[in-house]
Write a protein that holds these residues in place. Sequence first.
Motif, mmCIF file in Angstrom:
data_model
loop_
_atom_site.group_PDB
_atom_site.id
_atom_site.type_symbol
_atom_site.label_atom_id
_atom_site.label_comp_id
_atom_site.label_asym_id
_atom_site.label_seq_id
_atom_site.Cartn_x
_atom_site.Cartn_y
_atom_site.Cartn_z
ATOM 1 N N SER A 142 53.299 54.818 -12.606
ATOM 2 C CA SER A 142 52.828 55.942 -11.954
ATOM 3 C C SER A 142 52.709 55.770 -10.463
ATOM 4 O O SER A 142 53.119 56.653 -9.610
ATOM 5 C CB SER A 142 51.590 56.457 -12.414
ATOM 6 O OG SER A 142 50.755 55.498 -12.164
ATOM 7 N N THR A 143 52.309 54.676 -10.054
ATOM 8 C CA THR A 143 52.071 54.150 -8.436
ATOM 9 C C THR A 143 53.684 53.997 -7.855
ATOM 10 O O THR A 143 53.802 54.726 -6.905
ATOM 11 C CB THR A 143 51.250 52.991 -8.321
ATOM 12 O OG1 THR A 143 50.013 52.995 -9.113
ATOM 13 C CG2 THR A 143 51.354 52.754 -7.010
ATOM 14 N N ALA A 144 54.532 53.426 -8.734
ATOM 15 C CA ALA A 144 56.062 53.467 -8.194
ATOM 16 C C ALA A 144 56.508 54.745 -7.977
ATOM 17 O O ALA A 144 57.290 55.073 -7.028
ATOM 18 C CB ALA A 144 56.566 52.681 -9.137
ATOM 19 N N SER A 145 56.401 55.564 -8.953
ATOM 20 C CA SER A 145 56.904 57.048 -8.972
ATOM 21 C C SER A 145 56.337 58.003 -7.694
ATOM 22 O O SER A 145 56.919 58.449 -7.012
ATOM 23 C CB SER A 145 56.862 57.656 -10.231
ATOM 24 O OG SER A 145 57.111 59.171 -10.113
ATOM 25 N N PHE A 146 55.107 57.527 -7.396
ATOM 26 C CA PHE A 146 54.194 58.247 -6.355
ATOM 27 C C PHE A 146 54.932 57.738 -5.247
ATOM 28 O O PHE A 146 54.995 58.551 -4.154
ATOM 29 C CB PHE A 146 52.961 57.988 -6.551
ATOM 30 C CG PHE A 146 52.097 58.754 -5.317
ATOM 31 C CD1 PHE A 146 51.772 59.890 -5.320
ATOM 32 C CD2 PHE A 146 51.717 57.819 -4.056
ATOM 33 C CE1 PHE A 146 51.089 60.491 -4.109
ATOM 34 C CE2 PHE A 146 51.089 58.277 -3.194
ATOM 35 C CZ PHE A 146 50.677 59.632 -3.090
ATOM 36 N N ALA A 147 55.099 56.426 -4.942
ATOM 37 C CA ALA A 147 55.639 55.774 -3.901
ATOM 38 C C ALA A 147 56.894 56.238 -3.587
ATOM 39 O O ALA A 147 57.342 56.698 -2.384
ATOM 40 C CB ALA A 147 55.869 54.229 -4.017
ATOM 41 N N ARG A 148 58.066 56.575 -4.671
ATOM 42 C CA ARG A 148 59.013 56.924 -4.251
ATOM 43 C C ARG A 148 59.186 58.494 -3.794
ATOM 44 O O ARG A 148 59.754 58.911 -2.860
ATOM 45 C CB ARG A 148 60.220 57.085 -5.576
ATOM 46 C CG ARG A 148 60.614 55.779 -5.924
ATOM 47 C CD ARG A 148 61.683 55.744 -7.092
ATOM 48 N NE ARG A 148 61.201 56.217 -8.237
ATOM 49 C CZ ARG A 148 60.490 55.640 -9.324
ATOM 50 N NH1 ARG A 148 60.492 54.452 -9.342
ATOM 51 N NH2 ARG A 148 60.034 55.956 -10.330
ATOM 52 N N GLN A 149 58.389 59.124 -4.258
ATOM 53 C CA GLN A 149 57.741 60.636 -3.880
ATOM 54 C C GLN A 149 57.435 60.907 -2.465
ATOM 55 O O GLN A 149 57.763 61.597 -1.694
ATOM 56 C CB GLN A 149 57.037 61.331 -5.046
ATOM 57 C CG GLN A 149 57.734 61.696 -6.357
ATOM 58 C CD GLN A 149 56.857 62.417 -7.446
ATOM 59 O OE1 GLN A 149 55.939 62.537 -7.083
ATOM 60 N NE2 GLN A 149 57.116 62.426 -8.639
#
Length: 473
Positions: A182-189
Motif C-alpha cells: 500500500s505504501t508503494a502504491s501510494f508512492a507511485r500515485q
Amino acid sequence: MPDTSNTEKDGAQPETGWNPIRYIRRKQQASLAWRLIFVAGLWALVSLIVAGAVLVALFREAGEKALDDRLEVHMTAIISVLASEGEQISPDPRRIGDPRFNMPLSGWYWTVQSGSSVLFESESLFGDVLKLPGLNGALEAKSNIIGPAGRELRLLQKRIQFGSQPPVTIAVAASTKELGESTASFARQAAITLGILGFGLIAAIFLQVRFGLRPLTELQESLGRVRQGKEEEVQEDLPKELKPLAVELNALIHSNREVVEHSRTQVGNLAHALKTPLSVITNEARSSQEPLAQKVSEQADIMRGQVQHYLEKARMAAQRRVIGVSCEAAPVITRMARAMEKIHRDKAPQITVSIDETLLFRGEQQDLEEILGNLLDNACKWCDKKVSVTLKNNDSSASLLKLIVEDDGPGLGTEEKKRALRRGQRLDETVPGTGLGLSILVDIAGVYGGSFELDDSKLGGLKATVILPSLTV
C-alpha cells in the motif's frame, strides 16, 4: 588554430566530452531568462521531492499505527480468552475471532510462551515458532522481526501474570507485506500527482519569466531600431523599473550626437582656417618662376592634400561613433553607376549592377558615395568596355556587406596591387589623379571596422572588394 594558452599556462588538460556543470554555467551566462527558470525550476523540483518523501513517510507511519492498533485489538482478545479460563489457561483458538490465525502461514500469528517454552500458539504457525526478542525488563514492546517463510512481521508482545501462576509472554504478529504494497502504491500515485504538479509549475514559471522579461525584449528591439536608424531615440513607455534605464540611454544618445556635431563643426572650422592661408601661399608661389617658389608650391599642394585627408579621416571617425546612422545602399549604387556612365561617355563603359535590395550600409551615405565613386571612377578609367558592381552579404557574417567592383582592363601585378594601396602612389602618370583615392578607401573601410583588398577579376582586369558593416531591412 585553437587557443591553448590557458591550458598550457596552467598545465591542465583541455576538457573533453559533455560536462553538465559547464553546460549549466554557460546557459546561465548566456540567458537571464534561462537562469531564472533554472533556479525557480530547481527549487520547485527539490520542494516537490521533499514533499513527496514526507507524504510517503507520513503514509507509512499512519499505516504502521493502524497495524499496531489491530495487533492491540487481537492482543486484548487473547488476554480476555486466557483470563476467562481461570487457573488452567487453556484458550480455545476458535474464540480469537480472525480466521487468518487458523490459516497456515497466513502472515498472522500469535503465541503464548513461558520462558523458552511455548504454551499455546496459533494454527497459522503450522509447526513453526516465533522467535521473540527479549523484553529487557519491559512489560510491553513493539518491533519488526523475520518470521516464518522469511517474511517481515510487525510484532507486539506483552508480559502478563494470571493469578498465582508464573508470568507469561503473549505475542501477536502480522506481516508487513500489505503495508509495504500500500505504501508503494501510494508512492507511485504521489509521484505521478507531484510530477504533473511539477510540470505545471515549470510551465507557469516559464510563462511568468517570459512575460516578466518581455519589457527587456521590447527595450532591446527599440534600441536595435535606433542603431539601424529607424528611430531617433529609445521608447520610454516601459515599467517603472526599466524606464530610468531608457531615459539614461536616450540621454546618452543625445549626448553622443551633440559631441559628434561639435566635432564636425570644429573640423569644418579647421578646414576653413587652413584653406585660406594655403591658397595664399600657393598663389604667391605660382606667381614666381624661381625654383624656391616652385618647391613651395609643390609642398603646399602636398600639405593641402594631407590636411584634407586627415580632416576627412577625423570626420569619418566621428561619424562612425554616431548611434543610429545608416543608409540604403542600392539607390546609391544605382545613382553612382548612372553618373559614371555620363562622366565617361567617351569610353561608353557597360556597367552591370547586381544588388541585394535588403542591405543597408551602417554608416554615412557620403562615405559610401566616396568609396563607390573612387572604385567606379578607377574601373571606368582602366576598363576596355565592361564594369561590374556587386552588393551582397558577406559569407562569414550577416552583419557585414561585400561591395565588389570589377573591370576587364589590363589589371595589376602583385607588387603593383601593393603599391596602389600606398598613399600618393600613381601607377600611371598619364591618368589624372593625386594617388590618394585607394589609400583613402583603405582608411574609410578601416574606420568602419571593414577591409579593402585588390585581386584579379574574372572579367580579366582588376577586382576591388570592400567589406563594410551592414543591416538588413
